[in-house]
Design a protein around this motif. Structure first.
Motif, mmCIF file in Angstrom:
data_model
loop_
_atom_site.group_PDB
_atom_site.id
_atom_site.type_symbol
_atom_site.label_atom_id
_atom_site.label_comp_id
_atom_site.label_asym_id
_atom_site.label_seq_id
_atom_site.Cartn_x
_atom_site.Cartn_y
_atom_site.Cartn_z
ATOM 1 N N PRO A 116 -16.711 9.913 -12.996
ATOM 2 C CA PRO A 116 -16.240 10.324 -14.326
ATOM 3 C C PRO A 116 -16.379 11.832 -14.517
ATOM 4 O O PRO A 116 -17.332 12.326 -15.114
ATOM 5 N N ALA A 161 -16.483 13.088 -18.313
ATOM 6 C CA ALA A 161 -17.776 12.832 -18.951
ATOM 7 C C ALA A 161 -18.843 13.779 -18.424
ATOM 8 O O ALA A 161 -19.704 14.260 -19.183
ATOM 9 N N ARG A 199 -18.279 17.289 -19.951
ATOM 10 C CA ARG A 199 -18.658 17.282 -21.368
ATOM 11 C C ARG A 199 -20.172 17.381 -21.518
ATOM 12 O O ARG A 199 -20.682 18.111 -22.374
ATOM 13 N N SER A 257 -20.189 14.845 -26.129
ATOM 14 C CA SER A 257 -20.602 13.538 -25.609
ATOM 15 C C SER A 257 -20.954 12.590 -26.746
ATOM 16 O O SER A 257 -21.236 13.035 -27.873
#
Length: 515
Positions: A236, A239, A242, A378
């Motif tokens: 990911p 993610a 972030r 997040s």
């Protein structure tokens, strides 16, 4: 951001070799540093950053005009394709043209090599082709990266005058607009001068830099020449990035980057010319043809050695965000005149503020940010509420500094449809003309330029122009035209801002012919 997405348009330009004989024209245009960067970057927010990273001039005339209707708006010009052949010496085949767009592959094949012994006119033609490709792929590229618009013909027609333009502010305007567009969840690709954005990230965030690129060059973006990110990392990625952004601390962003001794040693003296440096602190409009963006330098004062106080309200320019040059061609310095005047008066809007030894956000700013800002990208499951964060002691001790004075412009909201609805009808009876209402609806469903088409409707019918009159203190122009129903009527156009007959507001009143 994935760096490999930022280099596709750079590879396109590499098919045209930078011949020594066209360097003179690139230097005159103020684009030579950008061209040199192109030679090394093929692997791969603000005028201040554009100047340092790409070596582009900031002070100069705005990059604007018209897009295709050259013979109508520019004295001494030609119809588009006649002018194209005159300036470049050859026309693309029909299968390489789409309206006013030419395939980049044709440019690469036609102008890839400049023969030995070429005369001066041939060298100039190759210089024009190279500059058009350089501008269309490195600075003002679209998401396809495969086509080139002929809007640059008026510029390359006068190669000796190209150095008069502010290429840096125009590139920044286009980058701002592209970043606004990609914020839409339905948009998946980012266009614009992405090498500028990538270099800015690497320089400003030391923790995000690739390893092994510690030698400084000019322009600064050249430092990352040859960088080719690995695509083998799975997982990911969004993610992960972030989370890395969320975990940044105050010291993880370099405010006074360009004062480092290593940077000062490689900076080209031309960039430090006072006429360019002064504009780094100007709150003004950034212009790229129909694209108008605002330069909110008052929100990044620490970058210039100041203290960032609580920011003023953001200027709302939603109406300008809908302007991209589509529809009927216009002379943008006139149709968007007030914003072009902002750039012309740029020297009058340079911010004055105190320079401090410890630039950064003030206590007032962080207190406001913790209350109203959204610091974390997040999910809250991973990180706590930013409003609970304690303000660091070094920020509490920081002297606020003098708040810069600046003009507060009115917002430019996207309310064109509301304004048109209010103005449809007659001044005396307030009756609505159904044909005009229906015409507006049809044009909007088609996605066309309503103002332009209404103007064209009035222009195309046979009319008897009545001299300008003043009604209630508002300057108007009246025309007797034949409406869609075949009945004679009086069209009264109210001039608002830079609008002309039919361009902004149209009021219709029925009269008898001859009255």
């Amino acid at each position: 951001m994935q760096p490999h997405r930022c280099i596709s348009s750079m590879k396109r330009q590499h098919g045209m070799r930078l011949d020594d004989r066209i360097v003179l024209y690139l230097q005159m245009a103020g684009l030579y540093h950008l061209a040199r960067l192109n030679e090394s970057w093929f692997r791969l927010d603000k005028p201040l950053d554009v100047a340092y990273h790409l070596g582009l001039p900031i002070d100069g005339q705005y990059v604007s005009g018209c897009l295709t209707d050259f013979s109508r708006f520019i004295e001494g010009s030609r119809p588009p394709w006649v002018w194209f052949e005159e300036l470049l010496g050859v026309l693309p085949p029909a299968n390489c043209i789409d309206k006013f767009i030419v395939k980049c592959t044709w440019f690469e094949e036609t102008f890839s090599d400049l023969s030995q012994g070429a005369d001066d006119e041939t060298v100039r033609r190759y210089a024009r082709a190279y500059i058009m490709m350089l501008l269309s792929t490195q600075l003002f590229g679209d998401k396809s990266g495969t086509c080139l618009h002929i809007r640059w013909l008026p510029y390359v027609a006068r190669l000796e005058d190209m150095g008069q333009y502010s290429w840096g502010s125009a590139a920044l305007s286009w980058l701002y607009r592209c970043m606004c567009r990609v914020a839409n969840r339905n948009v998946v690709k980012l266009a614009g001068p992405l090498q500028l954005l990538q270099s800015w990230i690497f320089w400003r965030f030391p923790g995000f830099r690739p390893d092994g690129y510690d030698v400084f060059h000019w322009p600064l973006a050249w430092r990352w020449g040859g960088y080719q990110p690995s695509l083998s990392n799975k997982g990911p990625r969004v993610a992960n990035w972030r989370l890395r952004i969320d975990l940044l601390q105050l010291g993880d962003f370099l405010w006074m980057l360009y004062s480092l001794a290593e940077v000062v040693q490689v900076v080209h003296p031309e960039i430090l010319d006072p006429r360019h440096m002064t504009l780094w602190r100007a709150t003004t409009a950034l212009i790229y043809f129909a694209v108008i963006e605002w330069h909110p330098v008052d929100r990044v004062l620490p970058q210039f050695g100041g203290v960032q106080g609580r920011p003023r309200a953001t200027l709302n320019i939603d109406f300008l965000m809908s302007k991209d040059g589509r529809g009927r061609d216009r002379w943008f310095p006139l149709s968007l005149q007030s914003w072009h005047m902002h750039w012309s008066d740029r020297a009058q809007h340079v911010l004055q503020f105190d320079i401090v030894p410890d630039p950064g956000p003030s206590h007032e700013y962080l207190d406001w940010w913790y209350q109203h800002g959204r610091r974390f990208l997040s999910p809250e499951l991973l990180l706590g509420d930013p409003r609970r964060a304690a303000i660091p002691a070094q920020v509490i001790e920081r002297v606020p500094g003098r708040r810069p004075e600046m003009d507060q412009l009115p917002d430019v909201l996207e309310n064109r449809r509301v304004a048109r609805r209010q103005c449809v009808g007659t001044r005396s009876s307030q009756r609505e003309w159904i044909w005009l209402e229906e015409a507006i609806d049809v044009m909007e469903r088609r996605g066309g330029d309503v103002g332009g088409e209404l103007g064209g409707l009035v222009d195309e019918v046979e009319s008897e122009v009545v001299p300008e009159v003043v009604v209630g203190g508002t300057r108007v122009q009246e025309e007797v035209v034949t409406g869609m129903t075949g009945d004679p009527m009086m069209v009264i156009a109210v001039e608002m801002g830079s609008g002309t007959l039919g361009a902004q507001v149209v009021i219709v009143e029925e009269v008898a012919v001859g009255e």
